[in-house]
Write a protein that holds these residues in place. Structure first.
Motif, PDB file in Angstrom:
ATOM      1  N   UNK A  29       0.562  -1.140   0.064  1.00  0.00           N
ATOM      2  CA  UNK A  29      -0.160  -0.067  -0.032  1.00  0.00           C
ATOM      3  C   UNK A  29       0.750   1.218  -0.102  1.00  0.00           C
ATOM      4  N   UNK A  30       1.872   1.387   0.765  1.00  0.00           N
ATOM      5  CA  UNK A  30       2.665   2.415   0.705  1.00  0.00           C
ATOM      6  C   UNK A  30       3.011   3.319  -0.514  1.00  0.00           C
ATOM      7  N   UNK A  31       3.764   2.315  -1.505  1.00  0.00           N
ATOM      8  CA  UNK A  31       4.237   2.817  -2.744  1.00  0.00           C
ATOM      9  C   UNK A  31       2.895   3.506  -3.603  1.00  0.00           C
ATOM     10  N   UNK A  32       1.659   2.918  -3.438  1.00  0.00           N
ATOM     11  CA  UNK A  32       0.490   3.409  -4.100  1.00  0.00           C
ATOM     12  C   UNK A  32       0.219   4.690  -3.608  1.00  0.00           C
ATOM     13  N   UNK A  82       9.043   6.067   6.562  1.00  0.00           N
ATOM     14  CA  UNK A  82       9.251   6.587   7.690  1.00  0.00           C
ATOM     15  C   UNK A  82       7.956   7.055   8.298  1.00  0.00           C
ATOM     16  N   UNK A  83       7.518   7.934   7.405  1.00  0.00           N
ATOM     17  CA  UNK A  83       6.300   8.946   7.858  1.00  0.00           C
ATOM     18  C   UNK A  83       4.982   7.779   7.867  1.00  0.00           C
ATOM     19  N   UNK A  84       5.074   6.960   7.145  1.00  0.00           N
ATOM     20  CA  UNK A  84       3.916   5.942   7.165  1.00  0.00           C
ATOM     21  C   UNK A  84       3.847   5.097   8.209  1.00  0.00           C
ATOM     22  N   UNK A  85       5.241   4.629   8.614  1.00  0.00           N
ATOM     23  CA  UNK A  85       5.302   3.587   9.775  1.00  0.00           C
ATOM     24  C   UNK A  85       5.101   4.253  10.933  1.00  0.00           C
ATOM     25  N   UNK A  86       5.682   5.549  11.321  1.00  0.00           N
ATOM     26  CA  UNK A  86       5.346   6.508  12.246  1.00  0.00           C
ATOM     27  C   UNK A  86       3.830   6.740  12.703  1.00  0.00           C
ATOM     28  N   UNK A  87       3.150   7.025  11.508  1.00  0.00           N
ATOM     29  CA  UNK A  87       1.649   7.079  11.706  1.00  0.00           C
ATOM     30  C   UNK A  87       1.090   6.052  12.173  1.00  0.00           C
ATOM     31  N   UNK A 138      -2.173   6.245   5.810  1.00  0.00           N
ATOM     32  CA  UNK A 138      -2.471   6.391   4.436  1.00  0.00           C
ATOM     33  C   UNK A 138      -2.597   8.062   4.039  1.00  0.00           C
ATOM     34  N   UNK A 139      -3.468   8.777   5.434  1.00  0.00           N
ATOM     35  CA  UNK A 139      -3.588  10.081   5.172  1.00  0.00           C
ATOM     36  C   UNK A 139      -2.288  10.704   5.380  1.00  0.00           C
ATOM     37  N   UNK A 140      -1.282  10.388   6.318  1.00  0.00           N
ATOM     38  CA  UNK A 140      -0.084  10.977   6.607  1.00  0.00           C
ATOM     39  C   UNK A 140       0.968  10.801   5.251  1.00  0.00           C
ATOM     40  N   UNK A 141       0.912   9.652   4.502  1.00  0.00           N
ATOM     41  CA  UNK A 141       1.667   9.354   3.554  1.00  0.00           C
ATOM     42  C   UNK A 141       1.167  10.228   2.138  1.00  0.00           C
ATOM     43  N   UNK A 142      -0.082  10.401   2.112  1.00  0.00           N
ATOM     44  CA  UNK A 142      -0.678  11.089   0.903  1.00  0.00           C
ATOM     45  C   UNK A 142      -0.403  12.454   1.170  1.00  0.00           C
TER      46      UNK A 142
END
Length: 574
Positions: free
Chosen positions: A133-136, A314-319, A327-331
């Motif tokens: 999911x993170x790359x998408x 790191x942003x996705x994993x931290x959230x 999802x919201x943080x990484x977007x």
């Protein structure tokens, strides 16, 4: 306690005689060995593998995994080649995602009949959320057409946030009502929170199949419709995940009734998680941009691209670690990095990063839909409720209509007549409400005794909407008149040429050009743009001020002039 153990297994394992008391009972011939029932005493049994047996087992597992890897890789190659054929020959009635699902169903059927260990062929929610999911999501934010997205941010937020809540409540309480009325018996009729969990997960819209067709240059889809569908789908997924996690915290099989004090707390948690997730993504994006802006890491492109990838993950994993929405943080992290940090990268890293993220997103999407297809056979579901499936699909349609139609009416109150979301546009938005991998991944995490029923219904809905609705997208666009005519295409081509010229100015390719168009904005938008130019860009990076062009939105089909009613725009050329 009785177990059935094959004698061949016993020969490969050394059991302590003091811990194992075996009494042969009802021995039956089974191949070349005899199968027995053994009684184990209450003492601890500690089987130990002999070195030879352990080596044999590891070699067998490795060999099986190698065959599975080859099989899966060949299947992925086939999916990519099918996507090429679909695009080349414009086969709109079979979307790329639907083709991947069909390939997955075939592979799953073969694996079910000929392979004993199906672990490598089963859908893993954790693998999906933390690897695929993170790359998408990041590619969606990093490559976002920010002008059209933020032009329609008001309508997108209405659909994604409040529309998802409306759909969740309608689907959830409708499911609970038919269970309480005795129309279905496979779900709980005493716990409304279980039904609300299902309503939250099934409200996760994932129109990858629709967007893959609407984004085709040959279709010339209406730009406003595409922007609304894309923006809603990305934010809706994040909102649905947050809703599901929030309801999950308050799910209690022993106390099914919600108290009046819990309902405000639930929605307070929901909005707080959403806000903090956005702030985390924006904050980490600015932090990353500041590092790139104030260091010379661009002199080493290899480290530059590597560090960018690590900061994003790191942003996705931290959230996720702090129980927020990854999802919201990484977007929003991707949006910030695309706006500021892309100008801090070297030219080599800038192009390579865009291609790498796009490639990873494509591969991840293909794997996701292929695994969803394989799950039809490999997950060995036993509880399929056709009646509940039909009811659930009806509730999804009703929830989608009650989401789009009223909120479009509210949005149109702030729009000019030429900028309104017309009824044909609303019809396309309703039709584009496909369910996908996020809904199914959440369904596999459903708590309670009826989790398998919800998983099977969700899988069936995802498959039907992806294949059927995705396949009819081109036809619906034509019927609703959402494909531009030749005159509009020529106008858009001219506008795109001017847009490319402006982007060339922003990237420094036309720094010697004397005419630099600018737009003077008043109100909130003018305040935000002034803050961006005067304070943020010098600190975090971005296009130089003397090369920046803020285009008038007249060239984008009148998008977005309504979103902040206090702002005004006027075109002035120096």
């Amino acid at each position: 306690l009785f177990f059935k153990i094959d004698l061949i297994t016993l020969q490969r394992m050394n059991y302590s005689e003091t811990n194992l008391t075996a009494t042969a009972m009802n021995g039956t011939e089974h191949g070349n060995s005899t199968e027995y029932d053994f009684f184990f005493s209450t003492k601890t049994v500690t089987p130990t593998m002999s070195p030879t047996a352990e080596l044999i087992d590891s070699e067998e597992v490795h060999e099986e995994d190698a065959y599975a890897a080859v099989f899966m890789n060949v299947a992925l190659i086939g999916c990519v080649l099918l996507a090429y054929v679909i695009k080349k020959y414009r086969i709109y009635y079979v979307p790329e995602s639907a083709a991947s699902m069909i390939v997955g169903v075939i592979i799953g059927g073969i694996a079910r009949w000929f392979i004993k260990d199906l672990t490598m062929y089963q859908f893993s929610p954790e693998f999906f959320f933390f690897v695929l999911l993170p790359p998408i999501i990041f590619e969606a934010g990093y490559g976002l057409q920010r002008d059209t997205f933020f032009d329609n941010i008001g309508a997108i937020v209405l659909y994604a946030m409040f529309g998802t809540i409306i759909s969740t409540v309608i689907v959830g309480y409708s499911t609970f009502s038919i269970a309480k009325a005795g129309l279905i018996s496979s779900v709980s009729d005493t716990n409304p929170m279980e039904a609300l969990l299902f309503g939250a997960l099934i409200s996760a819209v994932d129109p990858v199949a629709t967007l893959s067709i609407m984004g085709s240059p040959e279709l010339h889809c209406n730009e406003r419709v595409y922007s609304l569908v894309f923006g809603e789908s990305v934010l809706n997924d994040a909102v649905a995940v947050v809703l599901f996690k929030t309801f999950h915290k308050y799910y209690d099989p022993e106390a099914p009734d919600l108290t009046t004090t819990e309902i405000p707390t639930i929605f307070l948690d929901f909005f707080s998680i959403t806000i903090f997730s956005v702030l985390l993504g924006v904050g980490m994006g600015l932090f990353t941009s500041y590092i790139y802006k104030n260091t010379s890491i661009s002199e080493i492109p290899k480290l530059e691209s590597t560090l960018l990838f690590l900061f994003c993950y790191c942003c996705y994993a931290t959230a996720e670690a702090f129980e927020m929405s990854g999802i919201m943080a990484l977007f929003f992290n991707g949006i910030v990095l695309g706006h500021y940090n892309s100008y801090n990268l070297s030219e080599e890293s800038r192009h390579s990063a865009e291609q790498i993220f796009a490639t990873l997103a494509t591969v991840a999407e293909t794997i996701v839909f292929m695994y969803m297809g394989m799950t039809v056979f490999t997950s060995k579901f036993e509880h399929w409720d056709i009646k509940f499936l039909l009811y659930a699909m009806l509730f999804c349609v009703i929830g989608r209509i009650c989401n789009i139609m009223p909120l479009s009416f509210i949005s149109n109150l702030c729009r000019k007549t030429s900028q309104r979301i017309t009824f044909p546009m609303q019809a396309v938005l309703c039709f584009a409400g496909l369910r996908g991998a996020i809904a199914f991944a959440l369904a596999t995490n459903m708590p309670g005794p009826n989790s398998e029923t919800y998983s099977t219904v969700t899988l069936a809905i995802c498959t039907i909407t992806t294949v059927v609705c995705g396949g009819f997208t081109e036809r619906v666009l034509s019927i609703c008149g959402m494909r531009k005519n030749q005159e509009s295409r020529d106008t858009i081509d001219t506008q795109n040429s001017l847009k490319e010229l402006d982007e060339g100015e922003e990237n420094g390719f036309f720094m010697n050009t004397q005419i630099v168009p600018t737009v003077v904005y008043d109100g909130v938008k003018g305040l935000m743009l002034n803050l961006d130019h005067v304070y943020l860009r010098p600190l975090f990076g971005g296009a130089p001020m003397n090369a920046t062009s803020h285009r008038s939105k007249k060239g984008h089909d009148g998008l977005g002039q309504y979103e902040l009613s206090v702002m005004k725009g006027s075109d002035d050329f120096e």
